[in-house]
Design a protein around this motif. Structure first.
Motif, mmCIF file in Angstrom:
data_model
loop_
_atom_site.group_PDB
_atom_site.id
_atom_site.type_symbol
_atom_site.label_atom_id
_atom_site.label_comp_id
_atom_site.label_asym_id
_atom_site.label_seq_id
_atom_site.Cartn_x
_atom_site.Cartn_y
_atom_site.Cartn_z
ATOM 1 N N GLU A 77 21.622 2.277 -8.706
ATOM 2 C CA GLU A 77 21.524 0.892 -9.163
ATOM 3 C C GLU A 77 21.911 0.757 -10.631
ATOM 4 O OE1 GLU A 77 20.881 -1.779 -7.133
ATOM 5 O OE2 GLU A 77 21.149 -0.195 -5.638
ATOM 6 N N GLY A 78 21.707 1.809 -11.391
ATOM 7 C CA GLY A 78 22.045 1.788 -12.804
ATOM 8 C C GLY A 78 21.426 2.976 -13.505
ATOM 9 N N ILE A 79 21.828 3.170 -14.740
ATOM 10 C CA ILE A 79 21.273 4.226 -15.575
ATOM 11 C C ILE A 79 20.269 3.568 -16.513
ATOM 12 C CG2 ILE A 79 21.761 6.021 -17.287
ATOM 13 C CD1 ILE A 79 22.885 6.504 -14.404
ATOM 14 N N LYS A 80 19.074 4.119 -16.538
ATOM 15 C CA LYS A 80 17.967 3.544 -17.312
ATOM 16 C C LYS A 80 17.400 4.591 -18.256
ATOM 17 C CE LYS A 80 18.234 -0.170 -14.793
ATOM 18 N NZ LYS A 80 18.860 -1.359 -15.324
ATOM 19 N N ALA A 115 19.021 8.018 -13.383
ATOM 20 C CA ALA A 115 19.738 7.164 -12.439
ATOM 21 C C ALA A 115 18.703 6.554 -11.499
ATOM 22 C CB ALA A 115 20.761 7.988 -11.651
ATOM 23 N N HIS A 159 14.251 7.854 -8.570
ATOM 24 C CA HIS A 159 15.247 8.101 -9.610
ATOM 25 C C HIS A 159 15.608 9.582 -9.641
ATOM 26 C CE1 HIS A 159 11.480 9.154 -11.613
ATOM 27 N NE2 HIS A 159 12.216 9.929 -12.398
ATOM 28 N N SER A 166 23.678 6.255 -22.523
ATOM 29 C CA SER A 166 23.141 5.554 -21.360
ATOM 30 C C SER A 166 24.137 4.494 -20.893
ATOM 31 C CB SER A 166 21.794 4.918 -21.701
ATOM 32 O OG SER A 166 21.356 4.100 -20.646
ATOM 33 N N TRP A 167 24.686 3.737 -21.828
ATOM 34 C CA TRP A 167 25.668 2.714 -21.479
ATOM 35 C C TRP A 167 26.895 3.361 -20.840
ATOM 36 C CZ3 TRP A 167 30.715 1.644 -22.778
ATOM 37 C CH2 TRP A 167 31.191 0.401 -22.376
ATOM 38 N N ASP A 171 26.081 4.516 -17.381
ATOM 39 C CA ASP A 171 25.940 3.368 -16.500
ATOM 40 C C ASP A 171 27.322 2.884 -16.052
ATOM 41 O OD1 ASP A 171 23.984 1.405 -15.315
ATOM 42 O OD2 ASP A 171 25.311 0.022 -16.375
ATOM 43 N N GLN A 172 28.266 2.829 -16.977
ATOM 44 C CA GLN A 172 29.626 2.425 -16.633
ATOM 45 C C GLN A 172 30.248 3.400 -15.637
ATOM 46 O OE1 GLN A 172 31.004 -0.594 -17.819
ATOM 47 N NE2 GLN A 172 28.841 -0.693 -18.324
ATOM 48 N N ALA A 211 26.975 3.620 -12.151
ATOM 49 C CA ALA A 211 26.389 2.479 -11.428
ATOM 50 C C ALA A 211 27.258 2.157 -10.214
ATOM 51 C CB ALA A 211 26.255 1.274 -12.344
#
Length: 180
Positions: free
Chosen positions: A79-82, A93, A123, A140-141, A144-145, A148
């Motif tokens: 769903e995304g990286i947090k 993840a 996760h 993290s960004w 996520d790119q 995700a």
């Protein structure tokens, strides 16, 4: 209580949902890259279903076989990286608590460790113990790119000698139960 697990053993074990070889290699490379970037620990990527149980490995493996019964290997979407403050959720993840992941957790709660299903946040950690810094936010960004929407295939459950009280370098998969 009949059928109860023997909790008198001092060896601690956790139950991990393990990624299939190709995804394990991808996630392991990310863990290693982030460990170099942050000066943090290297570990095997996994999704924890049950943690820190003082149970004998053979008895736990029997329970894990029952938990895995009838669940085939499957893919779940990142769903995304947090990031967060807890040591073991510093960089991870995130997956939705649904489908086979949720079914396995529900079975684990019923068979091994009663816990609150509402607190379950599936996760796969990518780095442990990294604090909030501009570098963590940037990486993290970037992750996520990159990740995700990626689907991770899970194909087995590990019975692992691990706990918060055992050094990460000493964690060891003691048994592996395939999903079939």
């Amino acid at each position: 209580m009949p059928g109860a697990l023997d909790l008198s053993m001092t060896d601690m074990h956790s139950i991990w949902l393990m990624p299939a070889a190709e995804d394990a290699a991808l996630l392991s490379a990310i863990v290693e890259d982030l460990a170099r970037a942050f000066g943090s620990e290297v570990f095997s990527p996994h999704l924890t279903l049950v943690e820190d149980r003082p149970v004998e490995v053979e008895a736990l493996t029997v329970r894990v076989r029952a938990i895995a019964a009838g669940i085939a290997p499957f893919a779940a979407r990142i769903e995304g990286i947090k990031t967060g403050e807890p040591f073991f959720r510093a960089f991870y993840a995130l997956f939705e608590a649904q489908g086979p992941i949720l079914a396995l957790k529900q079975r684990a709660i019923g068979s091994i460790a009663a816990s609150s299903l509402s607190a379950f946040m599936p996760h796969v950690s990518l780095a442990y113990g990294v604090t909030d810094t501009p570098q963590r936010r940037r990486l993290s960004w970037e992750m996520d790119q990159r990740l995700a929407g990626h689907r991770v295939r899970f194909d087995r459950i590990g019975v692992v000698r691990s706990a918060q009280t055992i050094p990460i370098a000493e964690w060891e998969v003691r048994a592996s139960v395939p999903l079939v």
